[in-house]
Design a protein around this motif. Sequence first.
Motif, PDB file in Angstrom:
ATOM      1  N   VAL A   1       0.828  -1.200   0.000  1.00 43.36           N
ATOM      2  CA  VAL A   1       0.000   0.000   0.000  1.00 43.36           C
ATOM      3  C   VAL A   1       0.869   1.259   0.000  1.00 43.36           C
ATOM      4  O   VAL A   1       0.380   2.355   0.239  1.00 43.36           O
ATOM      5  N   ASP A   2       2.149   1.108  -0.309  1.00 46.61           N
ATOM      6  CA  ASP A   2       3.075   2.235  -0.400  1.00 46.61           C
ATOM      7  C   ASP A   2       3.021   2.786  -1.825  1.00 46.61           C
ATOM      8  O   ASP A   2       3.512   2.143  -2.759  1.00 46.61           O
ATOM      9  N   PRO A   3       2.434   3.960  -2.029  1.00 41.87           N
ATOM     10  CA  PRO A   3       2.312   4.499  -3.381  1.00 41.87           C
ATOM     11  C   PRO A   3       3.645   4.597  -4.126  1.00 41.87           C
ATOM     12  O   PRO A   3       3.673   4.455  -5.350  1.00 41.87           O
ATOM     13  N   ASP A   4       4.731   4.816  -3.416  1.00 45.16           N
ATOM     14  CA  ASP A   4       6.035   4.942  -4.070  1.00 45.16           C
ATOM     15  C   ASP A   4       6.526   3.633  -4.674  1.00 45.16           C
ATOM     16  O   ASP A   4       7.435   3.644  -5.510  1.00 45.16           O
ATOM     17  N   ARG A   5       5.947   2.515  -4.267  1.00 51.28           N
ATOM     18  CA  ARG A   5       6.366   1.208  -4.797  1.00 51.28           C
ATOM     19  C   ARG A   5       5.423   0.679  -5.872  1.00 51.28           C
ATOM     20  O   ARG A   5       5.574  -0.440  -6.335  1.00 51.28           O
ATOM     21  N   ILE A   6       4.454   1.483  -6.266  1.00 53.60           N
ATOM     22  CA  ILE A   6       3.474   1.061  -7.264  1.00 53.60           C
ATOM     23  C   ILE A   6       3.947   1.473  -8.648  1.00 53.60           C
ATOM     24  O   ILE A   6       4.235   2.651  -8.891  1.00 53.60           O
ATOM     25  N   THR A   7       4.018   0.497  -9.554  1.00 52.53           N
ATOM     26  CA  THR A   7       4.366   0.754 -10.944  1.00 52.53           C
ATOM     27  C   THR A   7       3.362   0.037 -11.844  1.00 52.53           C
ATOM     28  O   THR A   7       2.917  -1.066 -11.528  1.00 52.53           O
ATOM     29  N   LEU A   8       3.035   0.674 -12.944  1.00 54.72           N
ATOM     30  CA  LEU A   8       2.130   0.045 -13.896  1.00 54.72           C
ATOM     31  C   LEU A   8       2.791  -1.174 -14.513  1.00 54.72           C
ATOM     32  O   LEU A   8       4.009  -1.182 -14.751  1.00 54.72           O
ATOM     33  N   ALA A   9       2.002  -2.185 -14.806  1.00 55.96           N
ATOM     34  CA  ALA A   9       2.487  -3.334 -15.557  1.00 55.96           C
ATOM     35  C   ALA A   9       2.867  -2.853 -16.958  1.00 55.96           C
ATOM     36  O   ALA A   9       2.378  -1.827 -17.439  1.00 55.96           O
ATOM     37  N   ALA A  10       3.746  -3.594 -17.609  1.00 52.34           N
ATOM     38  CA  ALA A  10       4.202  -3.231 -18.952  1.00 52.34           C
ATOM     39  C   ALA A  10       3.011  -2.999 -19.884  1.00 52.34           C
ATOM     40  O   ALA A  10       2.094  -3.821 -19.929  1.00 52.34           O
ATOM     41  N   HIS A  11       3.029  -1.890 -20.579  1.00 50.68           N
ATOM     42  CA  HIS A  11       2.028  -1.531 -21.594  1.00 50.68           C
ATOM     43  C   HIS A  11       0.630  -1.296 -21.034  1.00 50.68           C
ATOM     44  O   HIS A  11      -0.337  -1.225 -21.806  1.00 50.68           O
TER      45      HIS A  11
ATOM     46  N   ALA B   1      -8.315   2.317   4.872  1.00 58.07           N
ATOM     47  CA  ALA B   1      -8.061   3.697   4.431  1.00 58.07           C
ATOM     48  C   ALA B   1      -6.754   3.826   3.648  1.00 58.07           C
ATOM     49  O   ALA B   1      -6.619   4.724   2.812  1.00 58.07           O
ATOM     50  N   ALA B   2      -5.804   2.930   3.872  1.00 61.54           N
ATOM     51  CA  ALA B   2      -4.526   2.992   3.157  1.00 61.54           C
ATOM     52  C   ALA B   2      -4.690   2.762   1.659  1.00 61.54           C
ATOM     53  O   ALA B   2      -3.834   3.152   0.857  1.00 61.54           O
ATOM     54  N   LEU B   3      -5.795   2.142   1.260  1.00 60.52           N
ATOM     55  CA  LEU B   3      -6.024   1.855  -0.160  1.00 60.52           C
ATOM     56  C   LEU B   3      -6.281   3.121  -0.968  1.00 60.52           C
ATOM     57  O   LEU B   3      -6.029   3.146  -2.174  1.00 60.52           O
ATOM     58  N   GLU B   4      -6.746   4.178  -0.334  1.00 59.98           N
ATOM     59  CA  GLU B   4      -7.008   5.421  -1.060  1.00 59.98           C
ATOM     60  C   GLU B   4      -5.736   5.951  -1.735  1.00 59.98           C
ATOM     61  O   GLU B   4      -5.782   6.417  -2.871  1.00 59.98           O
ATOM     62  N   GLY B   5      -4.601   5.884  -1.052  1.00 61.31           N
ATOM     63  CA  GLY B   5      -3.338   6.326  -1.639  1.00 61.31           C
ATOM     64  C   GLY B   5      -2.929   5.485  -2.835  1.00 61.31           C
ATOM     65  O   GLY B   5      -2.316   5.983  -3.789  1.00 61.31           O
ATOM     66  N   VAL B   6      -3.273   4.203  -2.793  1.00 66.94           N
ATOM     67  CA  VAL B   6      -2.988   3.304  -3.910  1.00 66.94           C
ATOM     68  C   VAL B   6      -3.760   3.755  -5.142  1.00 66.94           C
ATOM     69  O   VAL B   6      -3.210   3.867  -6.242  1.00 66.94           O
TER      70      VAL B   6
ATOM     71  N   ILE C   1      -2.389   5.153  -8.823  1.00 65.01           N
ATOM     72  CA  ILE C   1      -2.746   4.545 -10.106  1.00 65.01           C
ATOM     73  C   ILE C   1      -3.312   5.608 -11.049  1.00 65.01           C
ATOM     74  O   ILE C   1      -2.949   5.662 -12.230  1.00 65.01           O
ATOM     75  N   GLU C   2      -4.173   6.488 -10.536  1.00 56.70           N
ATOM     76  CA  GLU C   2      -4.704   7.573 -11.360  1.00 56.70           C
ATOM     77  C   GLU C   2      -3.585   8.438 -11.918  1.00 56.70           C
ATOM     78  O   GLU C   2      -3.595   8.806 -13.090  1.00 56.70           O
ATOM     79  N   THR C   3      -2.597   8.761 -11.079  1.00 61.64           N
ATOM     80  CA  THR C   3      -1.464   9.584 -11.507  1.00 61.64           C
ATOM     81  C   THR C   3      -0.654   8.873 -12.583  1.00 61.64           C
ATOM     82  O   THR C   3      -0.255   9.492 -13.582  1.00 61.64           O
ATOM     83  N   LEU C   4      -0.418   7.578 -12.396  1.00 66.37           N
ATOM     84  CA  LEU C   4       0.356   6.823 -13.370  1.00 66.37           C
ATOM     85  C   LEU C   4      -0.357   6.693 -14.716  1.00 66.37           C
ATOM     86  O   LEU C   4       0.299   6.608 -15.765  1.00 66.37           O
ATOM     87  N   LEU C   5      -1.686   6.676 -14.711  1.00 66.14           N
ATOM     88  CA  LEU C   5      -2.461   6.552 -15.955  1.00 66.14           C
ATOM     89  C   LEU C   5      -2.708   7.894 -16.647  1.00 66.14           C
ATOM     90  O   LEU C   5      -3.093   7.925 -17.821  1.00 66.14           O
ATOM     91  N   ALA C   6      -2.460   8.997 -15.954  1.00 64.62           N
ATOM     92  CA  ALA C   6      -2.745  10.324 -16.505  1.00 64.62           C
ATOM     93  C   ALA C   6      -2.047  10.607 -17.837  1.00 64.62           C
ATOM     94  O   ALA C   6      -2.672  11.212 -18.727  1.00 64.62           O
ATOM     95  N   PRO C   7      -0.805  10.199 -18.068  1.00 66.59           N
ATOM     96  CA  PRO C   7      -0.183  10.488 -19.369  1.00 66.59           C
ATOM     97  C   PRO C   7      -0.929   9.888 -20.559  1.00 66.59           C
ATOM     98  O   PRO C   7      -0.800  10.375 -21.683  1.00 66.59           O
ATOM     99  N   TRP C   8      -1.718   8.852 -20.317  1.00 68.33           N
ATOM    100  CA  TRP C   8      -2.513   8.233 -21.381  1.00 68.33           C
ATOM    101  C   TRP C   8      -3.942   8.774 -21.393  1.00 68.33           C
ATOM    102  O   TRP C   8      -4.779   8.292 -22.129  1.00 68.33           O
ATOM    103  N   ARG C   9      -4.226   9.743 -20.538  1.00 71.06           N
ATOM    104  CA  ARG C   9      -5.568  10.314 -20.411  1.00 71.06           C
ATOM    105  C   ARG C   9      -6.612   9.251 -20.112  1.00 71.06           C
ATOM    106  O   ARG C   9      -7.730   9.292 -20.618  1.00 71.06           O
ATOM    107  N   VAL C  10      -6.214   8.279 -19.312  1.00 69.06           N
ATOM    108  CA  VAL C  10      -7.111   7.200 -18.909  1.00 69.06           C
ATOM    109  C   VAL C  10      -7.650   7.514 -17.519  1.00 69.06           C
ATOM    110  O   VAL C  10      -6.882   7.800 -16.599  1.00 69.06           O
ATOM    111  N   VAL C  11      -8.952   7.464 -17.407  1.00 64.70           N
ATOM    112  CA  VAL C  11      -9.618   7.661 -16.121  1.00 64.70           C
ATOM    113  C   VAL C  11     -10.345   6.365 -15.776  1.00 64.70           C
ATOM    114  O   VAL C  11     -11.049   5.801 -16.609  1.00 64.70           O
TER     115      VAL C  11
END
Length: 189
Positions: free
Chosen positions: A21-31, A63-68, A72-82
């Motif tokens: 649940v550490d946002p800094d350790r979250i990375t999108l899967a390839a593609h 409540a820790a899931l909210e940061g997750v 994810i929203e931030t990581l998807l923003a460059p693709w304009r995915v909501v």
Amino acid sequence: MTAAVFLDKDGTLIDDVPYNVDPDRITLAAHAGEALSLLRDAGYRLFIVSNQSGVARGLFDEAALEGVWRRIETLLAPWRVVIDGVYWCPHHPEGVVPSYAHDCDCRKPQPGMLLRAASEHGIALSRSWMIGDILNDVEAGHRAGCAAALIDNGNETEWLMSPLRRADVIAPNLLVAAQAICTQGRRCA
């Protein structure tokens, strides 16, 4: 009624780091960004449906899931995915937190999260898909009335088969699954 794609989180949308649940350790899967952009452009609404037994196991608060989800929203923003909605199951029958330590209808392979999202957002389940990295995800999709795609990335280790656990599409990653979904006319938006 619109079609949707329901996405498992860990091992499907993001790289699998157990109980993270550490946002800094979250990375999108390839593609993943490209895949979700493709699905969105094809007219699908996008929902995350995720078992989060770490809550029941006392490893983190719900409540820790909210940061997750914000990460994810931030990581998807460059693709304009909501993402249209996020649903999680905090329960597990072997949990140590009494209010979460029980069976439920939302923990995959049960379809509760998908059914709830469909009811709340006017989703046509017969035109929708579930994508996940284990057969419990496939089964949840089929139980809800969706087609289902399996990301065969090594996370499924049991391979306990039944008709509900036979994927309609098997793909090595989320992008290949998205491409296959968009070429299947019977369920496309």
